[in-house]
Design a protein around this motif. Structure first.
Motif, short mmCIF file in Angstrom:
data_model
loop_
_atom_site.label_atom_id
_atom_site.label_comp_id
_atom_site.label_asym_id
_atom_site.label_seq_id
_atom_site.Cartn_x
_atom_site.Cartn_y
_atom_site.Cartn_z
N ALA A 94 -28.49 2.44 -32.51
CA ALA A 94 -28.08 1.05 -32.68
C ALA A 94 -29.21 0.09 -32.31
CB ALA A 94 -26.83 0.76 -31.84
N ILE A 95 -29.94 0.41 -31.24
CA ILE A 95 -31.06 -0.45 -30.81
C ILE A 95 -32.15 -0.46 -31.89
CG2 ILE A 95 -32.97 -0.65 -29.15
CD1 ILE A 95 -30.92 0.41 -27.02
N ALA A 96 -32.41 0.72 -32.46
CA ALA A 96 -33.41 0.79 -33.53
C ALA A 96 -32.99 -0.08 -34.72
CB ALA A 96 -33.62 2.23 -33.96
N GLN A 97 -31.68 -0.26 -34.90
CA GLN A 97 -31.20 -1.06 -36.03
C GLN A 97 -30.89 -2.49 -35.66
OE1 GLN A 97 -28.72 2.55 -37.73
NE2 GLN A 97 -29.00 0.95 -39.26
N GLY A 98 -31.23 -2.89 -34.45
CA GLY A 98 -31.14 -4.31 -34.11
C GLY A 98 -30.03 -4.72 -33.16
N ALA A 99 -29.34 -3.76 -32.54
CA ALA A 99 -28.26 -4.15 -31.62
C ALA A 99 -28.78 -5.10 -30.54
CB ALA A 99 -27.67 -2.90 -30.95
N THR A 100 -28.01 -6.15 -30.28
CA THR A 100 -28.32 -7.05 -29.17
C THR A 100 -27.47 -6.71 -27.95
OG1 THR A 100 -26.70 -8.69 -29.92
CG2 THR A 100 -28.98 -8.94 -30.69
N HIS A 101 -26.33 -6.02 -28.20
CA HIS A 101 -25.42 -5.60 -27.14
C HIS A 101 -25.00 -4.17 -27.41
CE1 HIS A 101 -25.28 -9.94 -26.92
NE2 HIS A 101 -24.76 -9.86 -25.71
N VAL A 102 -25.26 -3.27 -26.44
CA VAL A 102 -24.75 -1.91 -26.56
C VAL A 102 -23.66 -1.71 -25.51
CG1 VAL A 102 -26.81 -0.91 -27.64
CG2 VAL A 102 -26.66 -1.01 -25.14
N ARG A 103 -22.62 -0.97 -25.88
CA ARG A 103 -21.45 -0.80 -25.01
C ARG A 103 -21.39 0.66 -24.57
NH1 ARG A 103 -19.66 -2.57 -30.10
NH2 ARG A 103 -18.62 -0.56 -30.21
N VAL A 104 -21.84 0.93 -23.35
CA VAL A 104 -21.99 2.32 -22.92
C VAL A 104 -21.08 2.60 -21.73
CG1 VAL A 104 -23.62 4.07 -22.12
CG2 VAL A 104 -24.38 2.31 -23.75
N GLY A 105 -20.18 3.57 -21.90
CA GLY A 105 -19.24 3.92 -20.84
C GLY A 105 -19.56 5.24 -20.19
N SER A 106 -19.14 6.34 -20.83
CA SER A 106 -19.22 7.66 -20.18
C SER A 106 -20.65 8.07 -19.80
CB SER A 106 -18.55 8.72 -21.06
OG SER A 106 -18.92 8.55 -22.40
N ALA A 107 -21.64 7.65 -20.55
CA ALA A 107 -23.02 8.04 -20.20
C ALA A 107 -23.47 7.38 -18.89
CB ALA A 107 -23.99 7.69 -21.33
N ILE A 108 -22.84 6.29 -18.51
CA ILE A 108 -23.17 5.65 -17.23
C ILE A 108 -22.27 6.17 -16.11
CG2 ILE A 108 -23.12 3.47 -15.93
CD1 ILE A 108 -23.97 2.03 -18.50
N PHE A 109 -20.96 6.20 -16.40
CA PHE A 109 -19.98 6.46 -15.33
C PHE A 109 -19.51 7.91 -15.24
CE2 PHE A 109 -19.30 1.96 -16.43
CZ PHE A 109 -19.30 1.38 -15.18
N GLY A 110 -19.76 8.69 -16.27
CA GLY A 110 -19.15 10.02 -16.38
C GLY A 110 -17.93 9.93 -17.28
N GLU A 111 -17.39 11.11 -17.61
CA GLU A 111 -16.22 11.16 -18.50
C GLU A 111 -15.05 10.38 -17.91
OE1 GLU A 111 -16.11 12.27 -21.56
OE2 GLU A 111 -18.24 12.76 -21.35
N ARG A 112 -14.25 9.79 -18.82
CA ARG A 112 -13.02 9.12 -18.36
C ARG A 112 -11.92 10.15 -18.17
NH1 ARG A 112 -15.48 5.58 -21.83
NH2 ARG A 112 -14.68 6.63 -23.66
N ASP A 113 -11.16 10.01 -17.08
CA ASP A 113 -10.06 10.92 -16.79
C ASP A 113 -8.75 10.22 -17.09
OD1 ASP A 113 -8.21 12.65 -15.86
OD2 ASP A 113 -8.99 12.76 -13.80
N TYR A 114 -8.14 10.56 -18.23
CA TYR A 114 -6.91 9.87 -18.65
C TYR A 114 -5.65 10.53 -18.08
CZ TYR A 114 -9.53 7.10 -22.08
OH TYR A 114 -10.39 6.22 -22.69
N SER A 115 -5.83 11.60 -17.28
CA SER A 115 -4.66 12.33 -16.83
C SER A 115 -3.86 11.56 -15.77
CB SER A 115 -5.06 13.69 -16.25
OG SER A 115 -5.87 13.48 -15.10
#
Ligand SMILES: *Cc1c(COP(=O)(O)O)cnc(C)c1O
Length: 217
Positions: free
Chosen positions: A196-217
């Protein structure tokens, strides 16, 4: 992974494609994450966060905002009109303006409240029936409708279909934004933020790569 590594990857991808690292805002998507993980990213100095539900954000962010200065909160999930007022009080940026009824409500509340978050329009680039967002064919008209209501639109947002090549969707979003004179592009998540950055993103929305997997249980 974690905050430091993702920040470094955002910066190096921006540099690789000849962009200033500051031209990309990293939104740390904290939905569903336990408060300790969110607090540790705040302690790491990060201040830009994304949530996809108004209710969930209202439950956790007022306390964090008291404790940490300069938090900037982004709504990245669908917004019901009956929650628009609460969203406009809580969020600094709304990425999911996607239909005339919502745009009208935001415009009315903006008058009444005397302020308005920064706004992105969500485009359903994959034309998926279950997904929110204005259809690509309707985007130009809807952008104009928003401007006619007096809303300032910063840019466009998309969530590509899970099973398709994201670059085609990023390219389409960019094309629609540029022909409408919009500079903001909210695109890219944990699996594809570098593309996305290579294609011009000004805002990237990153969850699991920062915090770890989400636990929905
Ligand atoms: C959850 C979510 C993200 C982050 O997803 P990850 O794959 O965990 O990075 C990004 N954008 C939206 C709209 C989301 O709902």
């Amino acid at each position: 992974m974690g905050l430091a590594e993702i920040k470094a990857r955002v910066a190096s991808e921006a540099e690789r494609v000849g962009r200033a690292p500051e031209s990309v805002t990293l939104i740390a998507v904290s939905k569903v994450q336990p408060n300790e993980r969110v607090a540790s990213v705040l302690e790491g100095g990060h201040r830009v966060f994304g949530e996809n539900k108004v209710q969930e954000a209202a439950g956790k962010w007022p306390a964090f905002k008291e404790q940490y200065d300069g938090v900037e909160l982004h709504l990245i999930g669908p917004l019901q009109t009956n929650k628009a007022r609460q969203a406009m009080e809580l969020f600094d940026v709304i990425h999911t303006v996607d239909r005339p009824k919502l745009a009208n409500t935001i415009a009315r509340l903006r008058e009444e409240m005397g302020h308005c978050p920064r706004l992105f329009i969500q485009v359903n680039t994959g034309e998926e029936p279950q997904k929110a967002g204005i259809l690509p064919a309707d985007a130009d008209g809807f952008i104009k409708e928003c401007l006619d209501l007096g809303l300032e639109i910063e840019g466009l947002m998309c969530i590509p279909p899970a099973d398709e090549e994201p670059s085609l969707h990023f390219a389409l979003l960019k094309k629609i934004a540029h022909r409408n004179g919009l500079s903001g592009l909210s695109m890219g998540m944990s699996g594809d933020f570098e593309t996305a950055i290579a294609q011009g993103a000004t805002h990237v929305r990153v969850g699991s790569a920062i915090f770890g997997e989400r636990d929905y249980s």
